[in-house]
Design a protein around this motif. Sequence first.
Motif, PDB file in Angstrom:
ATOM      1  N   LYS A  64       0.834  -1.209   0.000  1.00  0.00           N
ATOM      2  CA  LYS A  64       0.000   0.000   0.000  1.00  0.00           C
ATOM      3  C   LYS A  64       0.868   1.258   0.000  1.00  0.00           C
ATOM      4  O   LYS A  64       0.465   2.288  -0.540  1.00  0.00           O
ATOM      5  CB  LYS A  64      -0.945   0.006   1.201  1.00  0.00           C
ATOM      6  N   SER A  65       2.058   1.176   0.585  1.00  0.00           N
ATOM      7  CA  SER A  65       2.947   2.349   0.605  1.00  0.00           C
ATOM      8  C   SER A  65       3.379   2.745  -0.805  1.00  0.00           C
ATOM      9  O   SER A  65       3.705   3.906  -1.056  1.00  0.00           O
ATOM     10  CB  SER A  65       4.167   2.093   1.490  1.00  0.00           C
ATOM     11  N   LEU A  66       3.358   1.810  -1.734  1.00  0.00           N
ATOM     12  CA  LEU A  66       3.706   2.138  -3.125  1.00  0.00           C
ATOM     13  C   LEU A  66       2.678   3.101  -3.722  1.00  0.00           C
ATOM     14  O   LEU A  66       3.032   3.960  -4.528  1.00  0.00           O
ATOM     15  CB  LEU A  66       3.803   0.871  -3.971  1.00  0.00           C
ATOM     16  N   THR A  67       1.425   2.949  -3.324  1.00  0.00           N
ATOM     17  CA  THR A  67       0.379   3.860  -3.789  1.00  0.00           C
ATOM     18  C   THR A  67       0.649   5.263  -3.286  1.00  0.00           C
ATOM     19  O   THR A  67       0.581   6.232  -4.053  1.00  0.00           O
ATOM     20  CB  THR A  67      -1.008   3.384  -3.284  1.00  0.00           C
ATOM     21  N   THR A  68       0.996   5.385  -2.028  1.00  0.00           N
ATOM     22  CA  THR A  68       1.293   6.697  -1.449  1.00  0.00           C
ATOM     23  C   THR A  68       2.447   7.353  -2.175  1.00  0.00           C
ATOM     24  O   THR A  68       2.396   8.538  -2.516  1.00  0.00           O
ATOM     25  CB  THR A  68       1.639   6.545   0.056  1.00  0.00           C
ATOM     26  N   ALA A  84      18.886  -2.545 -12.200  1.00  0.00           N
ATOM     27  CA  ALA A  84      18.563  -3.775 -12.921  1.00  0.00           C
ATOM     28  C   ALA A  84      18.181  -3.467 -14.357  1.00  0.00           C
ATOM     29  O   ALA A  84      18.645  -4.123 -15.295  1.00  0.00           O
ATOM     30  CB  ALA A  84      17.427  -4.517 -12.213  1.00  0.00           C
ATOM     31  N   ILE A  85      17.356  -2.453 -14.524  1.00  0.00           N
ATOM     32  CA  ILE A  85      16.881  -2.088 -15.859  1.00  0.00           C
ATOM     33  C   ILE A  85      18.019  -1.545 -16.720  1.00  0.00           C
ATOM     34  O   ILE A  85      18.167  -1.918 -17.876  1.00  0.00           O
ATOM     35  CB  ILE A  85      15.751  -1.041 -15.759  1.00  0.00           C
ATOM     36  N   GLN A 140       8.876  -5.642  -8.196  1.00  0.00           N
ATOM     37  CA  GLN A 140       9.687  -5.186  -9.328  1.00  0.00           C
ATOM     38  C   GLN A 140       8.807  -4.595 -10.425  1.00  0.00           C
ATOM     39  O   GLN A 140       9.126  -3.551 -10.991  1.00  0.00           O
ATOM     40  CB  GLN A 140      10.521  -6.354  -9.872  1.00  0.00           C
ATOM     41  N   GLY A 141       7.697  -5.238 -10.704  1.00  0.00           N
ATOM     42  CA  GLY A 141       6.769  -4.717 -11.707  1.00  0.00           C
ATOM     43  C   GLY A 141       6.205  -3.361 -11.323  1.00  0.00           C
ATOM     44  O   GLY A 141       6.094  -2.452 -12.151  1.00  0.00           O
ATOM     45  N   MET A 142       5.873  -3.209 -10.045  1.00  0.00           N
ATOM     46  CA  MET A 142       5.344  -1.919  -9.584  1.00  0.00           C
ATOM     47  C   MET A 142       6.405  -0.832  -9.676  1.00  0.00           C
ATOM     48  O   MET A 142       6.108   0.307 -10.035  1.00  0.00           O
ATOM     49  CB  MET A 142       4.814  -2.038  -8.147  1.00  0.00           C
ATOM     50  N   GLN A 143       7.641  -1.170  -9.347  1.00  0.00           N
ATOM     51  CA  GLN A 143       8.713  -0.182  -9.421  1.00  0.00           C
ATOM     52  C   GLN A 143       8.930   0.266 -10.867  1.00  0.00           C
ATOM     53  O   GLN A 143       9.105   1.455 -11.146  1.00  0.00           O
ATOM     54  CB  GLN A 143      10.023  -0.742  -8.831  1.00  0.00           C
TER      55      GLN A 143
END
Length: 181
Positions: A64-68, A84-85, A140-143
């Motif tokens: 949930k902190s990713l949303t914030t 990584a990318i 990783q996908g969210m980042q």
Amino acid sequence: MKRQVLATLRNAWASRFSIYSTFQSKRQLFLATLDRYDERRGDKLRARSTAARAGLPTLKLFFKSLTTQAEQGNRMRCFMCNSAIESSLVDPEIAARVQGHFNRLEKAFYGALQNARKRGEIKGKRNLRDCARYLIVALQGMQVTRRLGQHPATVKKAVQFIVHEIGSWAPVIEAPNPEPH
């Protein structure tokens, strides 16, 4: 303001020499920076996930902190994901550091899941290692999604899906049937 910027640049030039004399190259400095990031940021994340009280609520809160962060306009938060990318395909040493970071984080997620299982927060014989791996891939996908500047509402929906998935691992607690009168 302009004077401060010029002073900072002059100071950076002076310190640049000492930095490169310590690290020999930009690449060595970058590797040391990855290590330091893992120590500072990674240790914090791992400590929260491996605490004795960590469990499904801890993992939900983490995601949930990713949303914030997305709502605050923070697009490029994870140095490890960015590395990584950008670099891990061409530099095996960077790839090893990035992979080590995510392996340690996966182990921490696994620890939180083991705590959750011990407390009865997880139903059935779910493979906790697979669950931890799913969480790493989801993170990783969210980042990457955030780095690409995805709209915060899109990030929020994806996080809600991940949190819902984590919630689905918990047993369903049936409400007692009221006794007939």
